[in-house]
Design an enzyme around this catalytic site. Sequence first.
Site, mmCIF file in Angstrom:
data_model
loop_
_atom_site.group_PDB
_atom_site.id
_atom_site.type_symbol
_atom_site.label_atom_id
_atom_site.label_comp_id
_atom_site.label_asym_id
_atom_site.label_seq_id
_atom_site.Cartn_x
_atom_site.Cartn_y
_atom_site.Cartn_z
ATOM 1 N N ASP A 135 3.869 6.745 -6.118
ATOM 2 C CA ASP A 135 2.793 6.006 -5.418
ATOM 3 C C ASP A 135 1.380 6.055 -6.274
ATOM 4 O O ASP A 135 1.412 6.160 -7.494
ATOM 5 C CB ASP A 135 2.639 6.736 -4.200
ATOM 6 C CG ASP A 135 2.307 5.644 -3.126
ATOM 7 O OD1 ASP A 135 1.034 5.197 -3.184
ATOM 8 O OD2 ASP A 135 2.940 5.584 -2.264
ATOM 9 N N GLY A 157 3.538 4.707 -11.491
ATOM 10 C CA GLY A 157 2.915 4.913 -10.143
ATOM 11 C C GLY A 157 2.230 3.523 -9.835
ATOM 12 O O GLY A 157 2.508 2.552 -10.269
ATOM 13 N N HIS A 158 1.339 3.539 -8.797
ATOM 14 C CA HIS A 158 0.721 2.534 -8.272
ATOM 15 C C HIS A 158 -0.829 2.517 -8.589
ATOM 16 O O HIS A 158 -1.642 1.559 -7.895
ATOM 17 C CB HIS A 158 0.686 2.555 -6.687
ATOM 18 C CG HIS A 158 1.985 2.300 -6.033
ATOM 19 N ND1 HIS A 158 2.242 2.497 -4.559
ATOM 20 C CD2 HIS A 158 3.215 2.187 -6.672
ATOM 21 C CE1 HIS A 158 3.682 2.268 -4.680
ATOM 22 N NE2 HIS A 158 3.959 2.291 -5.789
ATOM 23 N N GLY A 159 -1.158 3.105 -9.770
ATOM 24 C CA GLY A 159 -2.592 3.151 -10.270
ATOM 25 C C GLY A 159 -3.517 4.041 -9.432
ATOM 26 O O GLY A 159 -3.255 4.984 -9.023
ATOM 27 N N THR A 188 2.261 -0.469 -10.869
ATOM 28 C CA THR A 188 2.180 -1.685 -10.128
ATOM 29 C C THR A 188 0.915 -2.313 -9.842
ATOM 30 O O THR A 188 0.721 -3.459 -9.408
ATOM 31 C CB THR A 188 3.058 -1.557 -8.692
ATOM 32 O OG1 THR A 188 2.531 -0.491 -8.163
ATOM 33 C CG2 THR A 188 4.490 -1.109 -9.242
#
Length: 311
Positions: A135, A157-159, A188
């Site tokens: 995440d 992860g998601h940044g 992502t």
Amino acid sequence: MVVQVKGKVKALTDMSKYPSDEWIVFQYVDGLVVTGGGTFDGQGASAWSLNQCPKKAHCKLLPTSLKFNFITNGEIRGIHSVDSKLFHMLLFRCKNLNVQSIKISAPADSPNTDGIHIGSSSNITISRAHIGTGDDCISLGPGSTQVTVKNVFCGPGHGISVGSLAKFPKEEDVQGLHVENCTISDTTNGLRIKTWAGSDSSSASNFTYEDIVMNNVANPIIVDQQYCPYSSCPQMGPSRVKMNDLSFKNIRGTSASKIAVNLLCSEAFPCQNVKLDDIKLEYNGQGEASSASCTNVKGVSTGIQIPPTCI
């Protein structure tokens, strides 16, 4: 108070042993130092299949590995956190807290294993950290003010995210984020701000991102004021989060998505004073150029602009 962690501390895998959504909690301490080079192992693989939160708005939360509540003048340094069941580290109502030289890791497909989540806290510095999860590497929730993130490696992860904001009524404002000298790889999202539609008014302001390297990052720069992580969300009208003073300077590297700069702001409250300065984000798809998309944005662009600016 100094807490030295040596070796590896392992969480229980029997979920019936957790009376609440937390494993280890430090709270109401002035001058806390957590250090020692040790590892907190959440043994999350035993519980990830039980997590319904990515699919349902109302879900039972799994335990966060490390919670720091109401800590003032503290330091967290030289520790590792691996495979949390939910968040690795949560900072709530903290003031003057430095987090440095830490490593956080979990598989890219592990749900909701945010690296560091900050809420209702002020004067927080995160530096020299290596974070890779399923995440957000770092996320700021409502009430976060004067947060500095520097020399951080993020991925997978998601940044590095602000939000999601405006999910609940009467949320506190978010103000004063400075992200600098960071590298984001194979994520992502890159630099993301996300707000839900509808809900009460609040503000998100004075965010500066500078000297950031992106390596194969989808959505390197993204503002999403129609955030919905589920298959569908009720139509609540435009977001009422007012965004202003957003600066992106010297952001460079490769984008895994054709749209490298995506600024989707609120129809009711357009983003104000957005600055794009020296952006060079090239799409790594063969033979195609990156592009930018702006909706309800007011601002300026200077210097190199790859993709061509939409402001």
